[in-house]
Write a protein that holds these residues in place. Structure first.
Motif, short mmCIF file in Angstrom:
data_model
loop_
_atom_site.label_atom_id
_atom_site.label_comp_id
_atom_site.label_asym_id
_atom_site.label_seq_id
_atom_site.Cartn_x
_atom_site.Cartn_y
_atom_site.Cartn_z
N ASP A 166 39.66 34.42 31.29
CA ASP A 166 39.64 35.54 30.34
C ASP A 166 38.20 35.91 29.97
O ASP A 166 37.83 37.09 29.95
N VAL A 167 37.39 34.87 29.68
CA VAL A 167 35.99 35.12 29.31
C VAL A 167 35.25 35.80 30.45
O VAL A 167 34.46 36.74 30.26
N LEU A 168 35.52 35.33 31.66
CA LEU A 168 34.87 35.90 32.84
C LEU A 168 35.24 37.37 33.02
O LEU A 168 34.39 38.22 33.31
N GLU A 169 36.51 37.66 32.83
CA GLU A 169 36.94 39.06 32.97
C GLU A 169 36.33 39.94 31.90
O GLU A 169 35.89 41.07 32.18
N HIS A 170 36.26 39.43 30.66
CA HIS A 170 35.66 40.22 29.58
C HIS A 170 34.18 40.48 29.86
O HIS A 170 33.68 41.61 29.69
N ARG A 171 33.48 39.44 30.31
CA ARG A 171 32.04 39.61 30.61
C ARG A 171 31.86 40.62 31.73
O ARG A 171 30.93 41.45 31.70
N LEU A 172 32.71 40.54 32.71
CA LEU A 172 32.61 41.48 33.83
C LEU A 172 32.86 42.91 33.37
O LEU A 172 32.14 43.84 33.78
N GLU A 173 33.85 43.09 32.50
CA GLU A 173 34.10 44.44 32.00
C GLU A 173 32.91 44.97 31.23
O GLU A 173 32.49 46.13 31.40
N VAL A 174 32.33 44.11 30.38
CA VAL A 174 31.17 44.54 29.58
C VAL A 174 30.00 44.92 30.49
O VAL A 174 29.33 45.94 30.30
N LEU A 175 29.77 44.10 31.50
CA LEU A 175 28.66 44.38 32.41
C LEU A 175 28.89 45.65 33.20
O LEU A 175 27.96 46.43 33.43
N GLU A 176 30.13 45.87 33.62
CA GLU A 176 30.42 47.10 34.36
C GLU A 176 30.21 48.33 33.49
O GLU A 176 29.66 49.34 33.94
N VAL A 177 30.61 48.23 32.22
CA VAL A 177 30.39 49.35 31.30
C VAL A 177 28.91 49.59 31.09
O VAL A 177 28.42 50.74 31.09
N ALA A 199 50.94 25.01 49.85
CA ALA A 199 51.56 26.08 50.65
C ALA A 199 51.53 27.42 49.93
O ALA A 199 51.61 28.47 50.57
N ASN A 200 51.41 27.36 48.60
CA ASN A 200 51.44 28.61 47.85
C ASN A 200 50.14 29.38 48.06
O ASN A 200 49.05 28.83 47.94
N THR A 201 50.25 30.64 48.36
CA THR A 201 49.06 31.46 48.60
C THR A 201 48.44 31.97 47.30
O THR A 201 47.31 32.45 47.30
N ALA A 202 49.21 31.86 46.21
CA ALA A 202 48.68 32.37 44.94
C ALA A 202 47.47 31.57 44.49
O ALA A 202 46.52 32.13 43.90
N VAL A 203 47.49 30.25 44.77
CA VAL A 203 46.35 29.41 44.37
C VAL A 203 45.10 29.83 45.13
O VAL A 203 44.01 30.00 44.55
N GLY A 204 45.25 30.01 46.44
CA GLY A 204 44.11 30.46 47.23
C GLY A 204 43.61 31.82 46.81
O GLY A 204 42.40 32.07 46.74
N GLN A 205 44.58 32.71 46.50
CA GLN A 205 44.18 34.04 46.05
C GLN A 205 43.43 33.97 44.72
O GLN A 205 42.46 34.70 44.50
N THR A 206 43.91 33.08 43.84
CA THR A 206 43.22 32.93 42.55
C THR A 206 41.81 32.40 42.75
O THR A 206 40.86 32.88 42.09
N GLU A 207 41.66 31.43 43.64
CA GLU A 207 40.31 30.92 43.92
C GLU A 207 39.42 32.02 44.48
O GLU A 207 38.25 32.14 44.10
N GLN A 208 39.98 32.83 45.37
CA GLN A 208 39.18 33.93 45.92
C GLN A 208 38.82 34.94 44.84
O GLN A 208 37.69 35.47 44.82
N ARG A 209 39.75 35.19 43.92
CA ARG A 209 39.45 36.13 42.84
C ARG A 209 38.35 35.59 41.95
O ARG A 209 37.47 36.33 41.49
N ILE A 210 38.40 34.29 41.69
CA ILE A 210 37.35 33.69 40.86
C ILE A 210 35.99 33.81 41.54
O ILE A 210 34.98 34.16 40.91
N ASP A 211 35.95 33.53 42.85
CA ASP A 211 34.70 33.66 43.59
C ASP A 211 34.20 35.10 43.58
O ASP A 211 32.99 35.36 43.43
N CYS A 212 35.14 36.03 43.72
CA CYS A 212 34.77 37.45 43.71
C CYS A 212 34.19 37.84 42.35
O CYS A 212 33.17 38.54 42.27
N LEU A 213 34.84 37.38 41.28
CA LEU A 213 34.34 37.67 39.94
C LEU A 213 32.95 37.09 39.74
O LEU A 213 32.06 37.73 39.16
N LYS A 214 32.74 35.89 40.25
CA LYS A 214 31.43 35.26 40.10
C LYS A 214 30.37 36.07 40.84
O LYS A 214 29.27 36.30 40.33
#
Lengths: 76, 263
Positions: A54-65, B103-118
């Motif tokens: 949640d914190v990561l998403e909020h920070r990302l939104e703030v930075l994008e704005v 086997a669940n792809t949701a975990v891998g997708q979540t990890e990829q989303r976290i990496d993308c956000l980072k």
């Protein structure tokens, strides 16, 4: 004399049964303690992970704005 | 006799209570891992009800039977087997959970989303830092004065300082030379140029606004002490040498004479 011996044997068997019950109950208690601890740690870790996301998403939104506002300011 | 029969029946019944030691493998190959995990959980719940039922049965048999020792021994062995079965089921559930998570792809997708956000956060931060740096560079405004309003003494001193900076090896003789040069320049300026004092013309202090002389340098030549400034030469430096041309010719001739005498 035989009665005393029988009583002693019965007392010994009773103590053995008590020891068995104590061992069984202790091990079951340990098992369920482990399960409860596992549940608690799993829940806390999942909650912390959710909070971090949640914190990561909020920070990302703030930075994008901020970036979009800076871009508009640079254009004008 | 009936009681003895009851006790035998009870011990036989305890030993025949169904205990699923190993989890059933009813699930087919095409069954997904999540369904297997749910089936293992259901088996564990069923085991709980079976254990409660067996405990009630043992209690009633122990209270009714005469040969309680046999029932006790049967109950003990049943408890040991039940504990083993429970632990086995727990292991089965955990392994099914792990397999379903893998086997669940949701975990891998979540990890990829976290990496993308980072990565997006990192790029945004870098962009913000670059913007901040560019704004700081634009905000710096160095004061620039017109050349006409810059004092010549300070100009020469700053130039000499700039020349002496790269080596950073200032020696005392150089400092003395600089001080002497500055002193001679000041004295020449006080003698020759008009706004040398703190005079005020129309409320403006003239000492702070010294005009820059464009022409031959005023620096004294310390190597040849025989050549000295004369008042006539200073007129030439003041910018009025066009009117005093005969004087200039005389000065040049006298300079040539002096040099001939020396040679």
């Amino acid at each position: 004399m035989t009665n005393a011996v029988n009583v002693g044997i019965a007392v010994q068997a009773d103590w053995e049964n008590r020891e068995f019950i104590a061992n069984i109950s202790l091990n079951i208690r340990r098992l369920f303690d482990f399960l409860l601890q596992f549940e608690a740690t799993t829940k806390s870790k999942l909650a912390s992970l959710n909070e971090k996301l949640d914190v990561l998403e909020h920070r990302l939104e703030v930075l994008e704005v901020q970036v979009s506002s800076v871009n508009t300011a640079m254009l004008y | 006799m009936e009681k003895g029969k009851d006790s035998r029946d009870s011990t036989a019944a305890i030993s025949t209570v169904p205990l699923t030691k190993t989890p059933s493998k009813q699930s087919g190959e095409d069954e997904c891992e999540e369904d297997r995990f749910h089936n293992a959980l259901l088996e564990l719940k069923d085991l709980r009800s079976q254990l409660y039922h067996a405990a009630d049965y043992c209690e009633t048999a122990f209270s009714k039977a005469e040969q309680k020792k046999m029932i006790l021994e049967g109950t003990k062995s049943y408890i040991c087997e039940a504990i083993v079965a429970v632990v086995d089921h727990l292991g089965n559930v955990s392994s099914k959970l792990e397999q379903s998570l893998l086997a669940n792809t949701a975990v891998g997708q979540t990890e990829q989303r976290i990496d993308c956000l980072k990565q997006r956060l990192l790029t945004c931060q870098q962009y913000a830092v670059s913007l901040e740096l560019s704004s700081m560079q634009l905000s710096l405004k160095f004061p620039r004065h017109h050349e006409h309003y810059v004092s010549p003494v300070t100009q020469h001193i700053e130039k000499s300082r700039d020349l002496s900076r790269p080596g950073e090896s200032e020696t005392p003789p150089k400092k003395d030379h600089m001080a002497a040069m500055a002193h001679s320049l000041k004295s020449c300026a006080s003698d020759c140029f008009l706004p040398a004092s703190n005079q005020t013309i129309l409320g403006v202090q003239l000492a702070k606004v010294a005009p820059v002389v464009k022409g031959p340098s005023v620096l004294p030549r310390s190597r040849n002490p025989s050549i000295k400034f004369k008042p006539e030469d200073l007129y030439m430096l003041g910018g009025v040498y066009q009117k005093k041309k005969p004087m200039q010719v005389n000065n040049i001739l006298s300079f040539l004479r002096v040099s001939k005498r020396k040679t």
